[in-house]
Design a protein around this motif. Structure first.
Motif, mmCIF file in Angstrom:
data_model
loop_
_atom_site.group_PDB
_atom_site.id
_atom_site.type_symbol
_atom_site.label_atom_id
_atom_site.label_comp_id
_atom_site.label_asym_id
_atom_site.label_seq_id
_atom_site.Cartn_x
_atom_site.Cartn_y
_atom_site.Cartn_z
ATOM 1 N N ARG A 1 0.794 -1.204 0.050
ATOM 2 C CA ARG A 1 0.078 -0.079 0.093
ATOM 3 C C ARG A 1 0.806 1.396 0.207
ATOM 4 N N PRO B 1 1.369 -5.136 2.877
ATOM 5 C CA PRO B 1 1.177 -5.865 1.834
ATOM 6 C C PRO B 1 0.010 -5.848 1.240
ATOM 7 N N SER B 2 -0.274 -5.764 -0.117
ATOM 8 C CA SER B 2 -1.566 -5.457 -0.710
ATOM 9 C C SER B 2 -1.681 -6.295 -1.949
ATOM 10 N N ASN C 1 -5.313 -5.609 -3.140
ATOM 11 C CA ASN C 1 -5.879 -6.882 -2.704
ATOM 12 C C ASN C 1 -6.906 -7.189 -3.830
ATOM 13 N N GLN D 1 -0.342 -10.611 0.269
ATOM 14 C CA GLN D 1 -1.182 -10.401 1.388
ATOM 15 C C GLN D 1 -1.119 -11.662 2.138
#
Length: 336
Positions: free
Chosen positions: A24, A34-35, A77, A128
């Protein structure tokens, strides 16, 4: 139109999309984390039975069928788009085999019936999914899995209630032309019919029943001689066999026993299938009623069943024959 009833094809499901490594990056969001999204699932290869096809000709020059791959995962995501399935239309009556093992995978009989023959690969996980207390910024993701690959053999078995069998030149094509709107090639030499002919014959109630004129069998057909070994499979789905014997043949009784021996040798329950036996071409020896009676009596003794005397050309005896066929079909349990 060419009649193709057996083909080999390759099918391949789509590859799953790869997972994404992303983080992000938003204003006023410290340590976004994390994305990376997951990859999309690959498309599958699906067979669909349809009524408007009568042959596997479409597969003669196109042997590879591949579904669409899944898309890579996105940031924030987002899961990647799944691949589109590959839908393949096949005629009703198509049996699907694994070409390597010979195992039957499915049997598509009813219109609209579907069979998935190659699953698409699963999409990979984005980073993610690997967030943990020990690793707050995972920098890896999983690739998508490959789709399933298979070699298939498609075999068409015609869907008909009644199969017309007999030696070459017994008058099968003439009979189906007399009973239905089918117009097969008819000539005075053996093996005129090179492919099965289908004709819809109307019952007195108005319902249609499909008759199949099976190309002439000869002695040794189950071993690959003549044309019959290519088409014996089409008799397997019939509920009733109409066995035509040419009364003008040198030995009609031997002709009858030859066909019965071939059905027995081929197996798959064909020799046990209910039959109606008819002596055809009585118009050719109408002046010799005693000979007709003698041959009919011999066949009745051997077959232990009534023998109908007909002429497909003049339509003599067809009403009586068809009455018996409708009666037997009504008595038989419907095919599953």
């Amino acid at each position: 139109m060419q009649f193709i009833d057996q083909v080999d094809i390759q099918v391949q499901g789509g590859k799953g999309g790869d997972g994404l490594v992303a983080f992000r990056r938003e204003k006023y969001v410290p340590a976004g984390g994390p994305s990376g999204g997951n990859g999309g699932r690959g498309g599958s290869v699906i067979l669909n039975a349809v009524e408007n096809l009568q042959t596997l000709l479409d597969f003669r020059y196109n042997h590879l069928f591949k579904a669409e791959d899944g898309q890579r995962g996105g940031p924030n995501n987002r899961t990647g788009a799944s691949g589109r399935d590959r839908l393949i239309e096949v005629p009703c009556g198509t049996v699907v085999y694994d070409a390597e093992t010979g195992e039957i995978i499915g049997d598509l009989i009813a219109p609209g019936q579907t069979l998935c023959v190659a699953q698409g690969g699963k999409g990979g996980l984005g980073n993610q999914h690997f967030l943990s207390n020990r690793n707050r910024a995972p920098e890896w993701a999983l690739p998508g899995l490959p789709g399933e690959e298979r070699s298939l053999r498609l075999e068409l078995k015609l869907l008909a209630e009644v199969g017309i069998i007999g030696l070459p030149n017994a008058g099968k094509s003439t009979l189906i032309a007399a009973l239905s709107a089918a117009r097969p090639k008819i000539a005075d030499y053996p093996f005129t019919t090179l492919v099965p002919n289908l004709g819809v014959v109307r019952k007195p109630s108005g319902d249609g029943t499909v008759f199949a004129d099976i190309p002439g069998l000869i002695e040794g057909a189950h071993l690959g001689l003549g044309l019959g070994h290519e088409f014996l499979r089409h008799i397997e789905r019939t509920r009733l066999l109409l066995h035509l014997v040419d009364i003008t043949s040198t030995d009609p009784v031997a002709d009858y026993t030859t066909i019965q021996a071939e059905l027995q040798a081929y197996g798959r329950g064909l020799s046990d299938r209910p039959q109606v036996l008819a002596l055809n071409k009585i118009d050719a020896i109408a002046q010799d009623a005693a000979q007709v009676e003698a041959i009919a009596t011999q066949l009745e003794t051997i077959s232990s069943s009534p023998v109908f005397t007909i002429s497909a050309v003049t339509r003599d005896g067809l009403d009586t024959l068809m009455h018996r066929i409708w009666q037997m079909l009504d008595e038989l349990v419907p095919a599953s």
